[in-house]
Design an enzyme around this catalytic site. Structure first.
Site, PDB file in Angstrom:
ATOM      1  N   ASP A 112       0.822  -1.205   0.000  1.00 20.59           N
ATOM      2  CA  ASP A 112       0.000   0.000   0.000  1.00 20.59           C
ATOM      3  C   ASP A 112       0.859   1.260   0.000  1.00 20.59           C
ATOM      4  O   ASP A 112       0.564   2.229  -0.697  1.00 20.59           O
ATOM      5  CB  ASP A 112      -1.002   0.007   1.166  1.00 20.59           C
ATOM      6  CG  ASP A 112      -0.453  -0.619   2.430  1.00 20.59           C
ATOM      7  OD1 ASP A 112       0.743  -0.971   2.474  1.00 20.59           O
ATOM      8  OD2 ASP A 112      -1.229  -0.775   3.389  1.00 20.59           O
ATOM      9  N   ASP A 144       1.094  -6.981 -10.968  1.00 18.08           N
ATOM     10  CA  ASP A 144       0.087  -6.682 -11.978  1.00 18.08           C
ATOM     11  C   ASP A 144      -0.512  -5.300 -11.720  1.00 18.08           C
ATOM     12  O   ASP A 144      -0.619  -4.458 -12.622  1.00 18.08           O
ATOM     13  CB  ASP A 144      -0.995  -7.762 -11.937  1.00 18.08           C
ATOM     14  CG  ASP A 144      -1.932  -7.706 -13.123  1.00 18.08           C
ATOM     15  OD1 ASP A 144      -1.786  -6.807 -13.969  1.00 18.08           O
ATOM     16  OD2 ASP A 144      -2.829  -8.570 -13.217  1.00 18.08           O
TER      17      ASP A 144
END
Length: 378
Positions: free
Chosen positions: A232, A256
């Site tokens: 994050d 990804d």
């Protein structure tokens, strides 16, 4: 790395490429990329052999499978595979074995691809179209190294039943070790920094990931500065301070997402290419999706496809000079203000796929001629 990646293409060699246009804008950008590949090797005393096969939704409509056996065999017989894009709105709700993405995952697995290289470099010409500020993105040069063979995309069990669905994130020590070794090697050849991304404060898989990366760095990381970052925070830092990163090492899902987010740094996902390497045939594809809303309109950005060719040339065929000509050509075209609509700046008139490709081809041909003249003078 594949055996092909370890040798230089000798004079007279046949360079065999399986060409999978796929869905949406995939065939358009693939055609542009193959023109660029042909131009890049034209004077290199090699023979380029291109074999076209269907994949994705197009293949489902033709024969019921997103990865037909004939396509797979052509890929396994090739030195490299080029894939445009897969995906189509009509595939939504189809059984899993008919989904275009199932074909892509199956192809990566069959080719034994476990390392996905997604370089993110913001050339001076694209600083003005970045989603971030010029001050933040100027000088950005990040290699996102995504583990491609494990994680949630392949873990078992997986399924959906009685109002519940489940997926499994699994990594072995060996899988983490091999991608960490590659990351350290890449960092050593760049700026000597590797940042490993995980979610070790929550996930057991990430705790194993972090431990194995540290152990591998202790054994193989001489000369490389290694640190860790929670995913994050990495997502935020990638936008706020991208120049701090050199090699960004991630597992499959995180890589990804982060690499798609990195498209905002250069202004468009259409500008990024990728290389998927491993123990079999190498696979190259632009990072963007199939973009069915603009398919057939002639406006798709082929830059990511061309960037993928620029990765294929050195990684599979060891043709470094040819790769440099491709990169120099499309960067010069961008600097001249020739842009597709997704990366144009205010006041610039956008060009279509064909016009951008023609401009790049013209640059490649002119630099090839100049190099030949210089060689003749010697």
């Amino acid at each position: 790395m594949t055996a092909a990646a370890q040798r230089e293409a000798p004079p007279g060699a046949e360079l065999k490429v399986a060409v999978l246009g796929g869905d949406g804008v995939g065939p358009e950008v693939t055609a542009a990329a193959m023109q660029v590949l042909e131009a890049a090797v034209r004077n290199e005393s090699v023979t380029l052999s291109l074999t076209a096969r269907p994949v994705g939704w197009k293949a489902v409509l033709e024969g019921g499978s997103p990865l037909p056996e004939a396509t797979l065999q052509a890929c396994l017989a090739a030195d490299a595979v080029f894939l445009g894009a897969v995906g189509h709105p009509d595939a939504i709700g189809q059984p899993r074995d008919r989904l275009p993405e199932t074909g892509l995952l199956g192809l990566r697995k069959a080719l034994a691809c476990w390392a996905n290289l997604r370089p993110v470099r913001v050339p001076p010409s694209l600083v003005g179209v970045s989603a971030s500020t010029p001050e933040r993105v100027r000088g950005t040069d990040v290699m996102i190294l995504r583990e491609l063979g494990g994680g949630l995309y392949y873990g078992e069990p997986r399924g959906e039943k009685d109002g519940k669905a489940w997926n499994t994130m699994v990594y072995s020590e060996d899988e983490v070790q091999r991608i960490a070794r590659l990351g350290l090697s890449l960092a050593r050849g760049r700026h000597g920094r590797l940042t490993s991304v995980d979610k070790a404060n929550v996930l057991e898989v990430s705790r194993l990931w972090r431990r194995v990366v540290d152990e591998t760095a202790a054994e193989k990381g001489h000369g490389v500065e290694v640190d860790h970052m929670l995913v994050d925070r990495a997502a935020m830092e990638l936008m706020l301070n991208p120049t701090q990163f050199d090699v960004l090492l991630t597992e499959n899902l995180f890589g990804d997402i982060l690499s798609d987010q990195a498209g905002a740094l250069v202004g468009s996902l259409g500008a990024l290419g990728s290389a998927s390497l491993g123990d079999g045939t190498d696979l190259y594809e632009p990072v963007h999706g199939s973009a069915p809303d603009i398919a057939g309109k002639g406006v798709a950005n082929p830059l990511g496809a061309m960037a993928s060719v620029a990765l294929m040339l050195p990684h599979t065929f060891r043709m470094e000079a040819s790769a440099q000509r491709v990169e120099s050509a499309y960067e010069a075209v961008l600097a001249d203000g020739i842009r597709t609509v997704d990366v144009k700046e205010p006041g610039q008139e956008p060009v279509g796929t064909t016009a951008f490709t023609d401009a790049v081809l013209e640059r490649i041909e002119s630099t090839t001629e100049s190099a030949a003249i210089t060689e003749g003078v010697r």
